[in-house]
Design a protein around this motif. Structure first.
Motif, PDB file in Angstrom:
ATOM      1  N   GLU A 170     -63.363   3.017 -52.929  1.00  0.00           N
ATOM      2  CA  GLU A 170     -64.365   2.298 -53.059  1.00  0.00           C
ATOM      3  C   GLU A 170     -64.086   0.663 -52.528  1.00  0.00           C
ATOM      4  O   GLU A 170     -65.218  -0.003 -51.759  1.00  0.00           O
ATOM      5  N   LEU A 171     -62.988   0.252 -52.457  1.00  0.00           N
ATOM      6  CA  LEU A 171     -62.397  -0.869 -52.014  1.00  0.00           C
ATOM      7  C   LEU A 171     -62.588  -0.876 -50.423  1.00  0.00           C
ATOM      8  O   LEU A 171     -63.089  -2.034 -49.671  1.00  0.00           O
ATOM      9  N   TYR A 172     -61.955   0.271 -49.728  1.00  0.00           N
ATOM     10  CA  TYR A 172     -61.888   0.534 -48.550  1.00  0.00           C
ATOM     11  C   TYR A 172     -63.450   0.685 -47.873  1.00  0.00           C
ATOM     12  O   TYR A 172     -63.896   0.066 -46.749  1.00  0.00           O
ATOM     13  N   ARG A 218     -58.718  -4.121 -42.866  1.00  0.00           N
ATOM     14  CA  ARG A 218     -58.371  -3.505 -44.025  1.00  0.00           C
ATOM     15  C   ARG A 218     -57.110  -3.562 -44.560  1.00  0.00           C
ATOM     16  O   ARG A 218     -56.716  -3.332 -45.582  1.00  0.00           O
ATOM     17  N   PHE A 219     -56.200  -2.679 -43.607  1.00  0.00           N
ATOM     18  CA  PHE A 219     -54.733  -2.742 -43.937  1.00  0.00           C
ATOM     19  C   PHE A 219     -54.235  -4.211 -44.270  1.00  0.00           C
ATOM     20  O   PHE A 219     -53.497  -4.353 -45.358  1.00  0.00           O
ATOM     21  N   ARG A 220     -54.565  -5.363 -43.575  1.00  0.00           N
ATOM     22  CA  ARG A 220     -53.783  -6.519 -43.898  1.00  0.00           C
ATOM     23  C   ARG A 220     -54.369  -7.213 -45.199  1.00  0.00           C
ATOM     24  O   ARG A 220     -53.803  -7.830 -45.937  1.00  0.00           O
ATOM     25  N   ASN A 221     -55.687  -7.112 -45.215  1.00  0.00           N
ATOM     26  CA  ASN A 221     -56.485  -7.587 -46.604  1.00  0.00           C
ATOM     27  C   ASN A 221     -56.787  -6.794 -47.716  1.00  0.00           C
ATOM     28  O   ASN A 221     -56.878  -7.294 -48.756  1.00  0.00           O
ATOM     29  N   VAL A 222     -56.520  -5.603 -47.662  1.00  0.00           N
ATOM     30  CA  VAL A 222     -56.598  -4.730 -48.741  1.00  0.00           C
ATOM     31  C   VAL A 222     -55.404  -4.015 -49.239  1.00  0.00           C
ATOM     32  O   VAL A 222     -54.982  -4.146 -50.458  1.00  0.00           O
TER      33      VAL A 222
END
Length: 273
Positions: free
Chosen positions: A166-168, A181-185
């Protein structure tokens, strides 16, 4: 606890004790105080081995973690036959460091090794993997990476699978692309995994022995000599075990200091979703 005391605590304490002695391992050693540690300060081979160990750590630790993270992200996605590729990458974990190093010898042998034969087949000049200092160091690094990347991938993969989808989905709804998304999640939520792997990889790199010893023996001309191979040669070849113990104690202190500093300064070791 009994096994830990017998095989870890007792040898550790005894190493500290004999580091203050002049002994060849037979009979009672002669107490010399801090003479072995003072000798380290003026020993050029000790400093050469220390520099090689630091360089090895600086190269292998980030590379193995980055490659492991990349492989974990790839295998966590929809990839055809990802189970097969994952198994191939993990295979080195199932064999010992000595066996891995022996495979490295077969690959990097400069006379009839697999890699040199391939290089000559495509018309390129052969590389002095064993008689050239820089090439020998590179060969040890490459074999170590092959051995360590699978473990790092496995830990990162477990961390990725614990991140809620759900975060993505929320980030994607906000217009975030893959790299955002890769850098911040992904990267922040893998903080505990990165902390764990950083400590383990640094400790392993400082204590590297089997691969360097089997592939090069610390040569040529000490180009691949690291602290543990130097301590081994000093303790079991020249039989100066008090001095070898002092090298081991210094290595232990450096590793302990790094771990303590990293533990105190890390903000992500206890991060949870």
């Amino acid at each position: 606890m009994l096994l830990l005391c017998l095989f870890v605590l007792v040898p550790l304490v005894w190493t500290v004790v004999i580091s203050f002695q002049e002994t060849n391992g037979f009979g009672v050693g002669e107490y010399v105080g801090v003479a072995n540690y003072e000798r380290l300060l003026g020993d050029p081979l000790f400093w050469r081995s220390t520099a090689n160990t630091l360089l090895f750590t600086i190269i292998v630790t980030p590379l193995s973690m980055v490659l492991g993270l990349g492989a974990a992200v790839l295998f966590n996605s929809i990839l055809p036959a990802r189970g097969v590729f994952r198994s191939i990458l993990i295979i080195p974990m199932a064999i010992s460091g000595v066996a891995t190093a022996l495979i490295g010898v077969l690959v990097f042998n400069e006379n009839n090794g697999i890699l040199d034969n391939l290089i000559r087949f495509i018309g390129l000049p052969s590389v002095n993997w064993q008689s050239g200092g820089f090439a020998a160091f590179v060969s040890v690094v490459l074999v170590t990476l092959w051995w360590r990347v699978g473990f790092n991938m496995l830990i990162y993969l477990a961390g990725l699978q614990s991140i809620g989808p759900e975060l993505y989905e929320a980030a994607e709804l906000d217009g975030a692309g893959f790299w955002v998304r890769f850098r911040n999640v992904t990267v922040p939520l893998l903080g505990p995994s990165s902390f764990f792997l950083l400590i383990l990889n640094v400790i392993y790199s400082f204590q590297v022995f089997d691969i360097a010893f089997v592939m090069t023996g610390g040569g040529p001309q000490n180009a691949t000599s690291v602290l543990v191979t130097y301590a081994y040669d000093t303790g079991f070849v020249t039989r100066d075990q008090g001095y070898a113990a002092a090298i081991g104690v210094v290595l232990l202190l450096v590793t302990f200091i790094f771990t303590a500093v990293r533990w105190r300064t890390s903000r992500s070791r206890d991060l949870v979703e």
